[in-house]
Design a protein around this motif. Sequence first.
Motif, PDB file in Angstrom:
ATOM      1  N   SER A   8       0.309  11.044  -3.217  1.00 50.34           N
ATOM      2  CA  SER A   8      -0.507  11.379  -2.048  1.00 50.34           C
ATOM      3  C   SER A   8      -1.723  10.486  -1.957  1.00 50.34           C
ATOM      4  CB  SER A   8      -0.933  12.846  -2.099  1.00 50.34           C
ATOM      5  OG  SER A   8       0.197  13.677  -2.004  1.00 50.34           O
ATOM      6  N   ALA A   9      -2.367  10.233  -3.096  1.00 49.71           N
ATOM      7  CA  ALA A   9      -3.549   9.367  -3.101  1.00 49.71           C
ATOM      8  C   ALA A   9      -3.164   7.944  -2.670  1.00 49.71           C
ATOM      9  CB  ALA A   9      -4.183   9.352  -4.493  1.00 49.71           C
ATOM     10  N   TRP A  10      -2.047   7.444  -3.212  1.00 48.18           N
ATOM     11  CA  TRP A  10      -1.584   6.113  -2.820  1.00 48.18           C
ATOM     12  C   TRP A  10      -1.286   6.073  -1.325  1.00 48.18           C
ATOM     13  CZ3 TRP A  10       3.014   4.679  -0.559  1.00 48.18           C
ATOM     14  CH2 TRP A  10       3.238   3.298  -0.436  1.00 48.18           C
ATOM     15  N   PHE A  11      -0.639   7.112  -0.831  1.00 47.42           N
ATOM     16  CA  PHE A  11      -0.260   7.184   0.576  1.00 47.42           C
ATOM     17  C   PHE A  11      -1.505   7.138   1.463  1.00 47.42           C
ATOM     18  CE2 PHE A  11       1.089   9.238   4.505  1.00 47.42           C
ATOM     19  CZ  PHE A  11       2.315   8.639   4.747  1.00 47.42           C
ATOM     20  N   VAL A  12      -2.520   7.941   1.131  1.00 47.22           N
ATOM     21  CA  VAL A  12      -3.758   7.995   1.919  1.00 47.22           C
ATOM     22  C   VAL A  12      -4.485   6.654   1.857  1.00 47.22           C
ATOM     23  CG1 VAL A  12      -6.066   9.044   2.011  1.00 47.22           C
ATOM     24  CG2 VAL A  12      -4.045  10.495   1.749  1.00 47.22           C
ATOM     25  N   GLU A  13      -4.457   6.036   0.712  1.00 47.83           N
ATOM     26  CA  GLU A  13      -5.192   4.786   0.517  1.00 47.83           C
ATOM     27  C   GLU A  13      -4.465   3.575   1.109  1.00 47.83           C
ATOM     28  OE1 GLU A  13      -5.945   2.185  -3.349  1.00 47.83           O
ATOM     29  OE2 GLU A  13      -6.933   4.159  -3.439  1.00 47.83           O
ATOM     30  N   GLN A  14      -3.133   3.526   0.999  1.00 44.99           N
ATOM     31  CA  GLN A  14      -2.383   2.339   1.382  1.00 44.99           C
ATOM     32  C   GLN A  14      -1.653   2.441   2.736  1.00 44.99           C
ATOM     33  OE1 GLN A  14      -2.193  -0.623  -0.415  1.00 44.99           O
ATOM     34  NE2 GLN A  14      -3.809   0.289  -1.656  1.00 44.99           N
ATOM     35  N   VAL A  15      -1.155   3.627   3.059  1.00 45.66           N
ATOM     36  CA  VAL A  15      -0.300   3.759   4.251  1.00 45.66           C
ATOM     37  C   VAL A  15      -1.072   4.210   5.484  1.00 45.66           C
ATOM     38  CG1 VAL A  15       1.725   4.931   5.219  1.00 45.66           C
ATOM     39  CG2 VAL A  15       1.750   4.152   2.838  1.00 45.66           C
ATOM     40  N   ALA A  52       8.440   7.824  -3.653  1.00 44.84           N
ATOM     41  CA  ALA A  52       8.289   8.857  -4.688  1.00 44.84           C
ATOM     42  C   ALA A  52       8.633   8.306  -6.064  1.00 44.84           C
ATOM     43  CB  ALA A  52       9.169  10.061  -4.362  1.00 44.84           C
ATOM     44  N   GLN A  53       9.580   7.416  -6.159  1.00 40.32           N
ATOM     45  CA  GLN A  53       9.987   6.851  -7.448  1.00 40.32           C
ATOM     46  C   GLN A  53       9.219   5.587  -7.802  1.00 40.32           C
ATOM     47  OE1 GLN A  53      12.113   8.447  -9.480  1.00 40.32           O
ATOM     48  NE2 GLN A  53      12.154  10.045  -7.913  1.00 40.32           N
ATOM     49  N   ARG A  54       9.025   4.734  -6.802  1.00 38.63           N
ATOM     50  CA  ARG A  54       8.415   3.428  -7.081  1.00 38.63           C
ATOM     51  C   ARG A  54       7.644   2.959  -5.860  1.00 38.63           C
ATOM     52  NH1 ARG A  54      11.420  -1.611  -6.662  1.00 38.63           N
ATOM     53  NH2 ARG A  54      10.082  -3.222  -7.486  1.00 38.63           N
ATOM     54  N   ARG A  55       6.452   2.436  -6.058  1.00 40.23           N
ATOM     55  CA  ARG A  55       5.612   1.947  -4.962  1.00 40.23           C
ATOM     56  C   ARG A  55       5.994   0.502  -4.631  1.00 40.23           C
ATOM     57  NH1 ARG A  55       4.860   6.136  -6.694  1.00 40.23           N
ATOM     58  NH2 ARG A  55       3.006   7.352  -7.063  1.00 40.23           N
ATOM     59  N   PRO A  56       6.023   0.166  -3.349  1.00 42.77           N
ATOM     60  CA  PRO A  56       6.333  -1.217  -2.964  1.00 42.77           C
ATOM     61  C   PRO A  56       5.148  -2.143  -3.253  1.00 42.77           C
ATOM     62  CG  PRO A  56       5.784   0.065  -1.031  1.00 42.77           C
ATOM     63  CD  PRO A  56       5.811   1.026  -2.182  1.00 42.77           C
ATOM     64  N   GLU A  57       5.426  -3.437  -3.361  1.00 44.35           N
ATOM     65  CA  GLU A  57       4.346  -4.404  -3.582  1.00 44.35           C
ATOM     66  C   GLU A  57       3.440  -4.489  -2.368  1.00 44.35           C
ATOM     67  OE1 GLU A  57       5.545  -8.242  -5.045  1.00 44.35           O
ATOM     68  OE2 GLU A  57       7.028  -7.323  -6.365  1.00 44.35           O
ATOM     69  N   SER A  58       4.039  -4.451  -1.172  1.00 38.44           N
ATOM     70  CA  SER A  58       3.262  -4.520   0.062  1.00 38.44           C
ATOM     71  C   SER A  58       3.529  -3.271   0.886  1.00 38.44           C
ATOM     72  CB  SER A  58       3.649  -5.765   0.868  1.00 38.44           C
ATOM     73  OG  SER A  58       3.120  -5.687   2.175  1.00 38.44           O
ATOM     74  N   ALA A  59       2.510  -2.432   1.020  1.00 35.80           N
ATOM     75  CA  ALA A  59       2.670  -1.199   1.797  1.00 35.80           C
ATOM     76  C   ALA A  59       2.970  -1.524   3.254  1.00 35.80           C
ATOM     77  CB  ALA A  59       1.417  -0.337   1.688  1.00 35.80           C
ATOM     78  N   GLN A  60       2.307  -2.528   3.818  1.00 37.08           N
ATOM     79  CA  GLN A  60       2.504  -2.864   5.228  1.00 37.08           C
ATOM     80  C   GLN A  60       3.937  -3.329   5.484  1.00 37.08           C
ATOM     81  OE1 GLN A  60      -0.484  -5.256   7.105  1.00 37.08           O
ATOM     82  NE2 GLN A  60       0.859  -5.867   8.773  1.00 37.08           N
ATOM     83  N   ALA A  61       4.450  -4.196   4.642  1.00 43.82           N
ATOM     84  CA  ALA A  61       5.821  -4.674   4.813  1.00 43.82           C
ATOM     85  C   ALA A  61       6.808  -3.513   4.711  1.00 43.82           C
ATOM     86  CB  ALA A  61       6.151  -5.741   3.769  1.00 43.82           C
ATOM     87  N   PHE A  62       6.554  -2.592   3.778  1.00 43.72           N
ATOM     88  CA  PHE A  62       7.441  -1.451   3.601  1.00 43.72           C
ATOM     89  C   PHE A  62       7.388  -0.515   4.807  1.00 43.72           C
ATOM     90  CE2 PHE A  62       8.658   2.694   1.735  1.00 43.72           C
ATOM     91  CZ  PHE A  62       9.937   2.351   1.327  1.00 43.72           C
ATOM     92  N   VAL A  63       6.175  -0.265   5.317  1.00 47.39           N
ATOM     93  CA  VAL A  63       6.009   0.617   6.479  1.00 47.39           C
ATOM     94  C   VAL A  63       6.718   0.020   7.701  1.00 47.39           C
ATOM     95  CG1 VAL A  63       4.313   1.487   8.141  1.00 47.39           C
ATOM     96  CG2 VAL A  63       3.906   1.758   5.690  1.00 47.39           C
TER      97      VAL A  63
END
Length: 193
Positions: A8-15, A52-63
Amino acid sequence: MRHDDELSAWFVEQVLPLEGVLERYLRRNWRDAGEIADLRQEVYARVYDGCAQRRPESAQAFVLSTARNLLIDRARRAQIVSIETFADMDTLAPTIDELSPERHLSARSELRLLQLALNLLPARCREVVELRKIEGLSQREVASRMGITEDTVERQVSKGVRALALALQAAGLGGTAAAPRAGSGPRKGGTLQ
């Protein structure tokens, strides 16, 4: 920190800071502006589940990749017709004519008339029409096989089809759509030059 809290923290910060970028992408690529908020939420849900399992290197590219895949899925679903649409197809579809002996005889008779009309064409014109319209060769293939230009093939096909339409129309088989334009019928002697 628990795993869910970390996510959740990663999501709020990166996405979530990418909301403007995501909105612009969705508006530019989706035709129904009324669905943008729902699409955005669906992207967020997919991104959250996917990370949930692994964070992508680039949040923007993943989104943006997730948004692209969602739009492709939605477009595919929009092209699929639901099974309910076909529930009463039997009542809507015209009955299929069975090949009765009368229809079989009529078709053979029409085919015989077409063969007679083909035989009235000059040899080269007949060969061009047969190769192009019956055997389905391309204009280029016919020209190459016969040693003539593509322009000649086009002219011969046009003349041949016109003559066939006239012959079938004279026999009572051609509809008004097959009728040639005025002044474009066969030349002297009923055959094409």
